[in-house]
Design a protein around this motif. Structure first.
Motif, PDB file in Angstrom:
ATOM      1  N   ALA A  66       0.722  -1.170   0.172  1.00 48.78           N
ATOM      2  CA  ALA A  66      -0.128  -0.165  -0.189  1.00 48.78           C
ATOM      3  C   ALA A  66       0.786   1.110   0.049  1.00 48.78           C
ATOM      4  O   ALA A  66       2.173   1.298   0.615  1.00 48.78           O
ATOM      5  CB  ALA A  66      -0.985   0.046   1.210  1.00 48.78           C
ATOM      6  N   HIS A  67       0.133   2.363  -0.535  1.00 52.92           N
ATOM      7  CA  HIS A  67       1.093   3.565  -0.535  1.00 52.92           C
ATOM      8  C   HIS A  67       0.744   4.300   0.806  1.00 52.92           C
ATOM      9  O   HIS A  67       1.717   4.861   1.253  1.00 52.92           O
ATOM     10  CB  HIS A  67       0.555   4.613  -1.712  1.00 52.92           C
ATOM     11  N   HIS A  68      -0.117   4.318   1.461  1.00 55.86           N
ATOM     12  CA  HIS A  68      -0.583   5.045   2.552  1.00 55.86           C
ATOM     13  C   HIS A  68      -0.476   3.933   3.763  1.00 55.86           C
ATOM     14  O   HIS A  68      -1.096   2.945   3.724  1.00 55.86           O
ATOM     15  CB  HIS A  68      -1.834   5.662   2.607  1.00 55.86           C
ATOM     16  N   PRO A  69       0.378   4.198   4.859  1.00 56.70           N
ATOM     17  CA  PRO A  69       0.555   3.219   5.903  1.00 56.70           C
ATOM     18  C   PRO A  69      -0.794   3.012   6.502  1.00 56.70           C
ATOM     19  O   PRO A  69      -1.506   3.936   6.998  1.00 56.70           O
ATOM     20  CB  PRO A  69       1.618   4.062   6.839  1.00 56.70           C
ATOM     21  N   ILE A  70      -1.038   1.685   6.849  1.00 53.01           N
ATOM     22  CA  ILE A  70      -2.099   1.379   7.757  1.00 53.01           C
ATOM     23  C   ILE A  70      -2.123   1.876   9.160  1.00 53.01           C
ATOM     24  O   ILE A  70      -2.701   2.275   9.845  1.00 53.01           O
ATOM     25  CB  ILE A  70      -2.380   0.087   7.547  1.00 53.01           C
ATOM     26  N   ILE A  71      -0.636   1.923   9.520  1.00 57.05           N
ATOM     27  CA  ILE A  71      -0.261   2.478  11.088  1.00 57.05           C
ATOM     28  C   ILE A  71       0.812   3.660  10.853  1.00 57.05           C
ATOM     29  O   ILE A  71       1.738   3.412  10.502  1.00 57.05           O
ATOM     30  CB  ILE A  71       0.369   1.267  11.782  1.00 57.05           C
ATOM     31  N   TYR A  72       0.008   4.922  11.052  1.00 57.18           N
ATOM     32  CA  TYR A  72       1.001   6.065  11.072  1.00 57.18           C
ATOM     33  C   TYR A  72       1.300   6.738  12.255  1.00 57.18           C
ATOM     34  O   TYR A  72       2.307   7.180  12.585  1.00 57.18           O
ATOM     35  CB  TYR A  72       0.108   7.234  10.164  1.00 57.18           C
ATOM     36  N   ARG A  73       0.251   6.561  13.117  1.00 55.47           N
ATOM     37  CA  ARG A  73       0.463   6.993  14.417  1.00 55.47           C
ATOM     38  C   ARG A  73       0.288   6.063  15.410  1.00 55.47           C
ATOM     39  O   ARG A  73      -0.150   4.922  15.253  1.00 55.47           O
ATOM     40  CB  ARG A  73      -0.756   8.072  14.988  1.00 55.47           C
ATOM     41  N   PRO A  74       0.901   5.887  16.749  1.00 53.43           N
ATOM     42  CA  PRO A  74       1.296   5.069  17.403  1.00 53.43           C
ATOM     43  C   PRO A  74      -0.229   4.581  17.940  1.00 53.43           C
ATOM     44  O   PRO A  74      -1.076   5.391  18.418  1.00 53.43           O
ATOM     45  CB  PRO A  74       1.907   5.592  18.751  1.00 53.43           C
ATOM     46  N   LEU A  75      -0.493   3.121  18.006  1.00 54.00           N
ATOM     47  CA  LEU A  75      -1.897   2.495  18.330  1.00 54.00           C
ATOM     48  C   LEU A  75      -1.686   2.640  19.889  1.00 54.00           C
ATOM     49  O   LEU A  75      -0.815   2.260  20.722  1.00 54.00           O
ATOM     50  CB  LEU A  75      -1.779   1.197  18.045  1.00 54.00           C
ATOM     51  N   GLN A  76      -2.780   3.185  20.331  1.00 52.40           N
ATOM     52  CA  GLN A  76      -3.398   3.193  21.921  1.00 52.40           C
ATOM     53  C   GLN A  76      -3.796   1.755  22.328  1.00 52.40           C
ATOM     54  O   GLN A  76      -3.862   1.349  23.245  1.00 52.40           O
ATOM     55  CB  GLN A  76      -4.226   4.308  22.086  1.00 52.40           C
TER      56      GLN A  76
END
Length: 371
Positions: A66-76
């Protein structure tokens, strides 16, 4: 054709779009799952939404690029009763790995921005925002005279000897090589225990450091000796500059006419335009995704119009006051990468004799619609 595993596919992909090209802090690489498994089918997607995951399951793929990351910010948290958590749950349950190539794919030759420039019909393109310079190295290898042509051709095929618009560039000089085959050798020329002198050719050529493994592999495969004498030197010569966005030329038309071309070429129902629609357009800058920070780069490069997405209201005012024309077709036009990357990887794996199918996601993941 042989079966491939995930590592082999990603190694090929990273020859085309290395992680080192990514902007600092960008989230690229393997994000979910594993690569140490057989992969027969790969889905190329712009975004990893739940409907895209369902598409991957239906297509029976083992890997999503994928071009856009599925995880971009840290998961809470991963709460599976919520959509974000459910997406991850589905991927893990169906053993589908997700690999993200974001700004490295923007920068890569043949990546997002080259595909956008090609779709818009731009010619004589250059990089808009330089971000990365390829380092050059020189290879020197000694080859028996009768094998010199074969080795030079093999090096040229994998990209060694590329200087500007010229390819297969090399220098050769003749000389005499000397060696003494030992007891455990199987020499191509000569016999064990006897000092041998051979008419040889010294071949010199240059290559960017990101293809070093390909260059060495091609050289060793084409060379007749079981022990190859070669040297690699780092060079101070300036290598090719890579970066975000592209600048190129179109046949002259008005800004309004070019806006219509953008709509048709990038398959969107509408665009936002900053500037007088009667302004002549000949030189065009394009940058996929959010290009707010770079409109002055387009102005500096002398572009008559800047095509980019996610334009902010106040940035549009600033650009208007500075005389920069802008066309905003939205962020989703980066969807051109789906078919483009699928085609590139299909060619690369076929050349390697790997039996893999690449499919471009058919889903429209644009959250906006015109009414």
């Amino acid at each position: 054709m042989k079966r491939a595993n995930g590592y082999e596919i990603i190694q090929l992909f990273e020859q085309f779009s290395p992680k080192s090209y990514a902007m600092e802090g960008d989230k690229v690489g393997l994000q979910i799952g594993r690569l140490n498994k057989p992969v027969e089918k790969v889905l190329i997607a712009l975004d990893v939404l739940e409907e895209v995951v369902d598409e991957a399951i239906a297509e029976n793929v083992q890997l999503i690029i994928a071009h856009h990351p599925i995880i971009y910010r840290p998961l809470q948290k991963i709460a599976t009763e919520q959509t974000a958590g459910r997406i991850i749950e589905k991927l893990i349950k169906h053993d589908i790995a997700v690999y993200a190539a974001h700004t490295n794919l923007d920068v890569a030759k043949g990546g997002v921005n080259d595909l956008l420039a090609e779709a818009l019909g731009l010619t004589n393109t250059k990089v808009l925002v330089p971000t990365y310079e390829l380092k050059l190295k020189k290879l020197v290898v000694f080859v028996p005279e009768e094998s010199a042509k074969k080795v030079k051709e093999a090096l040229g095929r994998v990209g060694a000897g590329a200087i500007g618009n010229y390819s297969h560039c090399a220098f050769t000089a003749s000389g005499v090589g000397q060696f003494l085959p030992g007891e455990e050798t199987n020499p191509h020329i000569g016999t064990q225990g006897k000092l041998e002198e051979v008419n040889e050719v010294r071949i010199e050529t240059i290559f960017p450091d990101n293809i070093e493994k390909k260059v060495l592999s091609a050289m060793l495969k084409a060379h007749p000796y079981e022990e190859v004498a070669y040297d690699i030197y780092p060079l101070d010569n300036q290598g090719e500059t890579l970066g975000l966005g592209r600048v190129g030329y179109v046949d002259e038309m008005t800004l309004g006419q070019f806006a219509e071309r953008v709509k048709e070429a990038l398959d969107v129902k509408g665009v936002r335009v900053v500037g007088d629609l009667q302004t002549p357009v000949k030189k065009v800058a394009v940058l996929g995704g959010d290009g707010n920070k770079y409109y002055r780069s387009a102005k500096f490069m002398g572009a008559d119009v800047y095509v980019t997405g996610d334009l902010y209201y106040h940035v549009a005012h600033d650009a208007q006051m500075e005389g920069v024309n802008i066309i905003d077709p939205g962020h989703n036009v980066e969807k051109v990468m789906k078919a483009g990357v699928a085609k590139t990887l299909a060619k690369m794996t076929q050349e390697k004799g790997l039996d893999v199918t690449f499919v471009a996601s058919k889903l429209n993941t644009d959250p906006f619609q015109f009414v």
